[in-house]
Every structure is written in structure tokens, then in C-alpha cells.
Design a protein around this motif. Structure first.
Motif, PDB file in Angstrom:
ATOM      1  N   MET A   1       0.847  -1.185   0.000  1.00  0.00           N
ATOM      2  CA  MET A   1       0.000   0.000   0.000  1.00  0.00           C
ATOM      3  C   MET A   1       0.889   1.244   0.000  1.00  0.00           C
ATOM      4  O   MET A   1       2.103   1.141   0.014  1.00  0.00           O
ATOM      5  CB  MET A   1      -0.950  -0.043   1.206  1.00  0.00           C
ATOM      6  CG  MET A   1      -1.768  -1.344   1.285  1.00  0.00           C
ATOM      7  SD  MET A   1      -2.684  -1.780  -0.246  1.00  0.00           S
ATOM      8  CE  MET A   1      -4.106  -0.686  -0.113  1.00  0.00           C
ATOM      9  N   PHE A   2       0.315   2.409  -0.069  1.00  0.00           N
ATOM     10  CA  PHE A   2       1.110   3.634  -0.239  1.00  0.00           C
ATOM     11  C   PHE A   2       0.720   4.680   0.799  1.00  0.00           C
ATOM     12  O   PHE A   2      -0.353   4.601   1.404  1.00  0.00           O
ATOM     13  CB  PHE A   2       0.917   4.208  -1.645  1.00  0.00           C
ATOM     14  CG  PHE A   2      -0.457   4.792  -1.883  1.00  0.00           C
ATOM     15  CD1 PHE A   2      -1.523   3.979  -2.236  1.00  0.00           C
ATOM     16  CD2 PHE A   2      -0.683   6.147  -1.738  1.00  0.00           C
ATOM     17  CE1 PHE A   2      -2.786   4.509  -2.444  1.00  0.00           C
ATOM     18  CE2 PHE A   2      -1.952   6.691  -1.944  1.00  0.00           C
ATOM     19  CZ  PHE A   2      -2.994   5.864  -2.296  1.00  0.00           C
ATOM     20  N   THR A   3       1.618   5.624   0.994  1.00  0.00           N
ATOM     21  CA  THR A   3       1.325   6.766   1.859  1.00  0.00           C
ATOM     22  C   THR A   3       1.023   7.957   0.965  1.00  0.00           C
ATOM     23  O   THR A   3       1.780   8.261   0.036  1.00  0.00           O
ATOM     24  CB  THR A   3       2.523   7.081   2.766  1.00  0.00           C
ATOM     25  OG1 THR A   3       2.789   5.923   3.554  1.00  0.00           O
ATOM     26  CG2 THR A   3       2.217   8.256   3.681  1.00  0.00           C
ATOM     27  N   SER A   4      -0.103   8.605   1.228  1.00  0.00           N
ATOM     28  CA  SER A   4      -0.533   9.698   0.362  1.00  0.00           C
ATOM     29  C   SER A   4       0.411  10.892   0.489  1.00  0.00           C
ATOM     30  O   SER A   4       1.047  11.097   1.523  1.00  0.00           O
ATOM     31  CB  SER A   4      -1.958  10.123   0.730  1.00  0.00           C
ATOM     32  OG  SER A   4      -2.003  10.659   2.036  1.00  0.00           O
TER      33      SER A   4
ATOM     34  N   PHE B   2      -2.247   9.926   4.953  1.00  0.00           N
ATOM     35  CA  PHE B   2      -2.707   8.632   5.436  1.00  0.00           C
ATOM     36  C   PHE B   2      -2.028   7.504   4.666  1.00  0.00           C
ATOM     37  O   PHE B   2      -1.498   7.711   3.577  1.00  0.00           O
ATOM     38  CB  PHE B   2      -4.230   8.508   5.303  1.00  0.00           C
ATOM     39  CG  PHE B   2      -4.710   8.399   3.881  1.00  0.00           C
ATOM     40  CD1 PHE B   2      -4.879   9.529   3.103  1.00  0.00           C
ATOM     41  CD2 PHE B   2      -4.971   7.159   3.306  1.00  0.00           C
ATOM     42  CE1 PHE B   2      -5.295   9.439   1.789  1.00  0.00           C
ATOM     43  CE2 PHE B   2      -5.390   7.056   1.984  1.00  0.00           C
ATOM     44  CZ  PHE B   2      -5.552   8.198   1.230  1.00  0.00           C
ATOM     45  N   GLU B  58      -6.111   0.910  -6.235  1.00  0.00           N
ATOM     46  CA  GLU B  58      -4.694   1.249  -6.210  1.00  0.00           C
ATOM     47  C   GLU B  58      -3.963   0.598  -7.387  1.00  0.00           C
ATOM     48  O   GLU B  58      -4.127  -0.596  -7.646  1.00  0.00           O
ATOM     49  CB  GLU B  58      -4.093   0.766  -4.885  1.00  0.00           C
ATOM     50  CG  GLU B  58      -2.641   1.141  -4.731  1.00  0.00           C
ATOM     51  CD  GLU B  58      -2.137   0.919  -3.315  1.00  0.00           C
ATOM     52  OE1 GLU B  58      -2.953   0.971  -2.358  1.00  0.00           O
ATOM     53  OE2 GLU B  58      -0.936   0.669  -3.160  1.00  0.00           O
ATOM     54  N   ASN B  90       0.302   9.935  -6.637  1.00  0.00           N
ATOM     55  CA  ASN B  90      -0.425   9.005  -5.775  1.00  0.00           C
ATOM     56  C   ASN B  90      -1.034   7.941  -6.693  1.00  0.00           C
ATOM     57  O   ASN B  90      -1.797   8.294  -7.612  1.00  0.00           O
ATOM     58  CB  ASN B  90      -1.533   9.715  -4.997  1.00  0.00           C
ATOM     59  CG  ASN B  90      -0.986  10.675  -3.960  1.00  0.00           C
ATOM     60  OD1 ASN B  90      -0.487  10.278  -2.915  1.00  0.00           O
ATOM     61  ND2 ASN B  90      -1.065  11.982  -4.268  1.00  0.00           N
TER      62      ASN B  90
END
Lengths: 148, 148
Positions: A1-4, B2, B58, B90
Motif C-alpha cells: 500500500m502507499f502513503t498519500s 494517510f 490502487e 499518488n
């Protein structure tokens, strides 16, 4: 997953959530500016050709999430994924705006419903519609019918 | 800011990006299933009433970003925010799908363009269109005109 990470910030007339028009028939016609960070300016090339943009932004002033929500347009509660509630597992929001003009890294738009200073995560061109005759709008259409 | 978390995963016929229809006139009519994690099931309440959903997901198989992109629908490059390129600051994607039916935590949909196993970040109801006569589609309309 990613960090915004923000690609820019919204300049909006709304300083507090209570000021944003809500509920059935609410119109989003406020003018605002999407101020993109200079490092991302090349990413805006040719964006002027699109009349409407999808802005993906962060509900940065919401905390946590609730799986059911009572939207301002209805007196009944619904699942969060059937609403636009800000209290979502991922605090991602989406607003379609009309692009009025661009000045360098500033996109002057109509139809903002974000608060002033909101971080922008992404911008995408608005490309196509769902034909109106194919669109069903569930509880929202029912709430509108009850009101009329 | 986040850190993203999946609310579920896409079951799709596409195992590799090369299989997804691309370019001018590409149709997205593939059937797929949005498999929502059981802990989020209450968030789906009343979603059946909507014919179309906006799925936010994503680009989990993309690395990094490029500020200009040459989309498969054009032989010219454009700013990433004027395209749907997966290489974005993003890695957030958006697909509108038609909801065919729901079985518990499984949303059976038409119109997937995600790869099998793609993490889903959010689902929102599709509520309204931009009137066709107000929509301008920039370089994409130009590329279509050149092709015809």
C-alpha cells in the motif's frame, strides 16, 4: 500500500464544514483554485482542453470511519459505500469541478466543496457520462421523491 | 496524510496489463467481482439501489511516476493529470462500473479494467452526470477526430 502525498492544496471560500452546501438540492457552484505544487507543473500540460476535472482529495479534517452514515440528504442511515460520508476507511474524496482557466500552476475552477487548505491527491480528466436513462440512484432518488 | 488500506480486492479476468482493452474506442465490458472484506460488509448497506458505482483502487503493480505520459489513445504526450496513466504521484485509480447484483460481500459488476487481485480503496455511488453539451474532452477529442 502507499502513503498519500499532496500534489497541491485547494483555495476555497469554505473555512468550516458547516459552510459547505449540503442536503437535497444543494448546489456546488463556488469558485476556488487548485494550487498545484511547482514540482508537478509539467503534469498539467494540456489540461486546459478539458472542461471538467475529477479532483481526488483527502478528508484531512476527519478522524476514523463509521460503516453506516446518515447523510444530510436523508433521515435514514445507509452504508458508507452508498454515501459520500467523510468518515471512510480510506479518507479519499472525489469532486467533479468545471475548469474555468489555468494560470501556470493555478487551476481556477467552479464547483468546489472542499475546505480551504485541503490537500489534493490527484486530478484526472472527466471523459464520459453514464447515459441518464441507465442511471439509478437508490436511496437518494427515494429521498428526493419523498421530499417532492 | 494517510496510509492506504484495502477494503477488498477485485476478481477480474485480466491477469496482465497487456490484456486490458486500451486506446481509442476501447470498450470496458468485462464482468468482475468486487470482493469486500467481511469486516466492511455493513458499509455496503443499500448499495444495491445504485446502478453504477465509482471504484477507487490502487495501481499496485506500478512503480513511481512520470509527469508526462503517452496514452495508448494518442501518439502525443500529455501531462499525467490530463491522462489516466498509472504512473501518478499518488497511485490512485478510478473506474465507473455497472452494479449487476450483490451477494453478501460480493459485488458483481460490469466494466472492470483492473487486474485480478487489485486492492480496492473505496466505493462511492455514481450520482450525476455533467450535461453532454457542456463537456469538452481536450486532446482525446482531437485524437478521435484525427482517427476518423
Amino acid at each position: 500500500m502507499f502513503t498519500s502525498r499532496p500534489i497541491g492544496f485547494v483555495s476555497s471560500p469554505y473555512k468550516d464544514a458547516s459552510e459547505v452546501p449540503k442536503g437535497l438540492g444543494a448546489k456546488h457552484e463556488a469558485d476556488g483554485v487548485l494550487k498545484i505544487l511547482p514540482e508537478f507543473e509539467p503534469g498539467l500540460t494540456d489540461i486546459e482542453g478539458f472542461s471538467h476535472l475529477i479532483v481526488i482529495w483527502e478528508f484531512d479534517r476527519s478522524q476514523g470511519f463509521q460503516l453506516t452514515a446518515s447523510p444530510p440528504s436523508d433521515n435514514r442511515s445507509h452504508g458508507v459505500f452508498a454515501t459520500r460520508s467523510p468518515l471512510r476507511p480510506n479518507p479519499i474524496a472525489l469532486t467533479t469541478v468545471e475548469l474555468r482557466h489555468r494560470e501556470g500552476t493555478e487551476l481556477h475552477v467552479r464547483g468546489v466543496d472542499m475546505l480551504d487548505g485541503t490537500p489534493i491527491l490527484d486530478i484526472k480528466p472527466y471523459l464520459s457520462n453514464i447515459p441518464d436513462e441507465k442511471l439509478r440512484r437508490g436511496w437518494l432518488a427515494e429521498a428526493e421523491a419523498r421530499k417532492n
